[in-house]
Design an enzyme around this catalytic site. Structure first.
Site, short mmCIF file in Angstrom:
data_model
loop_
_atom_site.label_atom_id
_atom_site.label_comp_id
_atom_site.label_asym_id
_atom_site.label_seq_id
_atom_site.Cartn_x
_atom_site.Cartn_y
_atom_site.Cartn_z
N HIS A 47 0.83 -1.21 0.00
CA HIS A 47 0.00 0.00 0.00
C HIS A 47 0.87 1.26 0.00
CE1 HIS A 47 -3.87 -2.16 0.65
NE2 HIS A 47 -3.02 -3.06 1.12
N HIS A 57 -8.03 -6.85 0.89
CA HIS A 57 -7.58 -5.91 1.93
C HIS A 57 -8.54 -5.92 3.11
CE1 HIS A 57 -5.48 -2.54 3.61
NE2 HIS A 57 -6.32 -1.60 3.23
N HIS A 159 -13.97 1.76 3.38
CA HIS A 159 -13.41 0.63 2.62
C HIS A 159 -14.46 -0.48 2.47
CE1 HIS A 159 -9.27 2.17 3.39
NE2 HIS A 159 -8.89 1.38 2.41
ZN LIG Z 1 -4.60 0.89 0.47
#
Ligand SMILES: [Zn+2]
Length: 209
Positions: A47, A57, A159
């Site tokens: 990352h 992730h 996310h």
């Molecule tokens: Zn990332």
């Protein structure tokens, strides 16, 4: 036709997420020391710098970076400037014209943060804004901030909201010199098998009409 390179260069001075592995470069062979060539190795987080997050992730069951469909990573994209301080809210994204937009790159004040400075107060998406973008048909979201969630976030809710809508996340872009508008984007992460992310060279090309 004009190209814009949105990639932040990887150097030992590259800012990394707090606690993450710094970028280091080792020169294993050097012509100036009589070796047959110059040959280097690098150590870095997947990352580091401008990079693509894989579904892996945020989910053990999610595909790795090597399985993100190429047709999401290459194609028409819209660049929009959002003059927000920190949070990109539902109201902010609902005010955008996103008709027909499947790839959205968000230009914020984080493009002006130097490559060697980590913005602890970064611009992030609220989870409802992320979910709404996914519901609108956005398949790729790009941000110039190093994360779509606040640094202190424990659950990485934005996310996860993007992941639930199968939106691919590209982070740590530099859009400083890019006028708002429509382009073709090429965001190609290194093909690291089953990785949760990978550095990417991200390029925009002006559209030929
Ligand atoms: Zn990332």
């Amino acid at each position: 036709m004009q190209f814009y390179d949105l990639s932040r260069p990887l150097t030992p001075r590259s800012a990394v997420f707090p606690g993450d592995t710094p970028v280091s470069l080792t020169h294993n062979l050097l012509l100036r020391q009589g070796d047959a060539c110059n040959l280097s190795s690098i150590t870095l987080s997947v990352h580091a710098g401008t990079h693509v997050d894989a579904p892996r992730h945020n989910s053990d069951a999610g595909p790795g970076i090597d399985r993100i469909p190429l047709d999401v990573l290459i194609g028409r994209a819209r660049v929009v400037t959002l003059p927000v301080t920190n949070a990109i809210t539902l109201a902010d994204v609902q005010a955008l014209d996103l008709a027909g937009v499947t790839r959205l790159l968000v230009h914020t004040r984080d493009s002006d943060v130097p490559d060697d400075v980590f913005d602890h107060d970064l611009v992030f998406f609220t989870p409802d804004a992320a979910a709404w973008l996914g519901d609108q048909g956005v398949r790729l979201i790009g941000t110039d901030a190093p994360s779509v969630d606040p640094v202190s976030s424990a659950d990485l809710a934005a996310h996860r909201a993007f992941l639930r809508c199968a939106v691919v996340i590209v982070e740590n872009l530099c859009l400083r010199a890019v006028p708002d508008g429509d382009y073709e984007v090429m965001a190609l992460p290194l093909c690291i098998a089953e990785s949760d992310g990978a550095p990417a060279r991200v390029v925009l090309r002006t559209l030929t009409l």
